[in-house]
Scaffold this motif. Structure first.
Motif, PDB file in Angstrom:
ATOM      1  N   SER A   1      29.830  47.964  58.126  1.00  0.00           N
ATOM      2  CA  SER A   1      29.439  48.386  59.471  1.00  0.00           C
ATOM      3  C   SER A   1      29.228  49.892  59.536  1.00  0.00           C
TER       4      SER A   1
ATOM      5  N   ARG B   1      27.566  45.856  65.039  1.00  0.00           N
ATOM      6  CA  ARG B   1      26.764  46.769  64.231  1.00  0.00           C
ATOM      7  C   ARG B   1      26.358  46.131  62.909  1.00  0.00           C
ATOM      8  N   LEU B   2      27.241  45.314  62.339  1.00  0.00           N
ATOM      9  CA  LEU B   2      26.906  44.611  61.101  1.00  0.00           C
ATOM     10  C   LEU B   2      25.724  43.671  61.327  1.00  0.00           C
TER      11      LEU B   2
ATOM     12  N   ARG C   1      32.329  46.507  65.432  1.00  0.00           N
ATOM     13  CA  ARG C   1      31.892  46.584  64.033  1.00  0.00           C
ATOM     14  C   ARG C   1      31.040  45.375  63.667  1.00  0.00           C
TER      15      ARG C   1
END
Length: 207
Positions: A27, A108-109, A105
């Motif tokens: 991330s 975002r990944l 996270r």
């Protein structure tokens, strides 16, 4: 370990640590920028130990994405075709916003994989994701056709919910920089989005 042998507590813990470390590194740096060495260090394991559980960097990444896609689709699966339309859609907006807030996270990944052209998720996006979105879009279209919601394109309505909720996770640094330290972007976002979609979806009353 034999294929039919249940993993031990230590093995489960190490897999969990590898996934957590992979999530942190991927991330922050993306798939290309991340290395197995960095993930192993973040997990507190040696590189050979990590590779015993996941043979490649791609294997860790794929495992994370598979788990993430399920979690990302659960709020849409929870939309009840038999429920009250406005309440169901506003509940979906809240669930998606809370998911973005609680798992930034992961958000975002997922965004990073999409920006790469979804090389590892393409089949899932055009398969399970598309089938679920088509089914829920059909439910929403039915609500609109009977006048229970204002008309719009159901697919693009779902896309808008995705975009407006995930923005607060993917661009949280920017949002907080603009709003300042004394304001809560997540509480304000929930109030704003509920107001926005209520206005968008409330049918006009004929005079």
């Amino acid at each position: 370990m034999a294929k039919d042998e249940a993993p031990t507590r230590i093995q489960r813990d190490r897999r969990r640590r590898i996934r957590e470390a992979g999530l942190e590194v991927f991330s922050a740096k993306g798939f290309r920028g991340a290395t197995v060495d960095e993930i192993a260090q973040a997990a507190g394991l040696s590189k050979p130990n990590l590779l015993y559980y996941f043979a490649t960097k791609e294997a860790i990444y794929t495992d994370l994405l598979a788990r993430l896609l399920k979690a990302w689709l659960d709020p849409l699966r929870a939309l009840d075709p038999e429920g009250e339309p406005m309440a169901e859609l506003l509940a979906y907006v809240r669930r998606k916003l809370h998911l973005a807030r609680d798992f930034p996270r992961e958000s975002r990944l997922f965004a990073g994989e999409i920006l790469r052209g979804a090389p590892l998720m393409g089949a899932d996006l055009s398969g399970d994701l598309r089938r679920l979105v088509d089914a829920r879009a059909g439910v929403i279209a039915g609500w609109m056709a009977t006048g229970r919601l204002a008309p719009s394109d159901p697919h693009h309505l779902i896309f808008s919910i995705w975009a407006l909720t995930q923005h607060y996770a993917d661009f949280e640094v920017q949002v907080r920089a603009v709003l300042g330290d004394v304001r809560d972007p997540w509480a304000e976002a929930e109030r704003h989005l509920v107001t926005h979609f209520t206005r968008l979806l409330t049918p006009l009353v004929a005079i």
